[in-house]
Write a protein that holds these residues in place. Structure first.
Motif, PDB file in Angstrom:
ATOM      1  N   ILE A  86      11.597  -9.605   0.996  1.00 45.33           N
ATOM      2  CA  ILE A  86      10.392  -9.611   1.838  1.00 45.33           C
ATOM      3  C   ILE A  86      10.153 -11.014   2.395  1.00 45.33           C
ATOM      4  O   ILE A  86       9.885 -11.183   3.590  1.00 45.33           O
ATOM      5  CB  ILE A  86       9.172  -9.102   1.049  1.00 45.33           C
ATOM      6  N   VAL A 110       3.552  -5.191   4.950  1.00 47.77           N
ATOM      7  CA  VAL A 110       4.105  -4.900   3.622  1.00 47.77           C
ATOM      8  C   VAL A 110       2.995  -4.443   2.678  1.00 47.77           C
ATOM      9  O   VAL A 110       3.184  -3.515   1.888  1.00 47.77           O
ATOM     10  CB  VAL A 110       4.853  -6.126   3.060  1.00 47.77           C
ATOM     11  N   GLU A 141      15.775  -4.351   5.932  1.00 48.95           N
ATOM     12  CA  GLU A 141      14.425  -3.852   6.213  1.00 48.95           C
ATOM     13  C   GLU A 141      14.358  -2.803   7.317  1.00 48.95           C
ATOM     14  O   GLU A 141      13.286  -2.243   7.557  1.00 48.95           O
ATOM     15  CB  GLU A 141      13.498  -5.008   6.635  1.00 48.95           C
TER      16      GLU A 141
END
Length: 150
Positions: A86, A110, A141
């Motif tokens: 992330i 997120v 992602e």
């Protein structure tokens, strides 16, 4: 999104053969089965429960052997490695304020939206009656799927 799709269809010289519709995954009704359904960067707004309902509804709208194309945020990394991936994603794609999606925008995504892990999403697709013809994990992602209604 529909404007973008129309432009792409016009460039491919197929605009006259395509019908475009705006509607919600959970509310749209179509009178007759369709050949193709395309969704791009929209399903991550639904939690997995409603995502599965949407897949079932889309499968029911497709003709037998119809095509379902999906491009969206999909996490393909191991769940235990979430922080590394992330953080790397946000650093790679975030723009300065006023120039596009910022680091804060991606952090909000997120935290508040519903990106699904690929292994869960693939099970959902097959349980909804789709055969996954291709699964292309563009980055850790993002993914695109080409599915066929069985």
């Amino acid at each position: 999104m529909l404007t973008f799709a129309r432009q792409k269809a016009q460039l491919a010289n197929v605009l006259s053969r395509i019908e475009f519709h705006h509607g919600g995954f959970l509310t749209y009704e179509h009178a007759a089965p369709v050949d193709v359904i395309v969704t791009q960067a929209a399903l991550h707004h639904l939690p997995d429960f409603w995502k599965m309902v949407a897949f079932l509804r889309m499968a029911n709208m497709l003709k037998q052997n119809g095509t379902f194309y999906l491009w969206d945020t999909v996490f393909s990394f191991h769940p235990a490695e979430y922080q590394i991936h992330i953080d790397a994603w946000i650093q790679r794609v975030a723009k300065p304020p006023g120039e596009g999606w910022t680091a804060q925008d991606f952090a909000t995504h997120v935290r508040e939206e519903y990106t699904t892990f690929g292994w869960i999403l693939e099970r959902m697709l097959t349980d909804a009656g789709f055969t996954i013809e291709t699964a292309n994990y563009l980055t850790p992602e993002y993914a695109e799927y080409v599915c066929r209604r069985g």
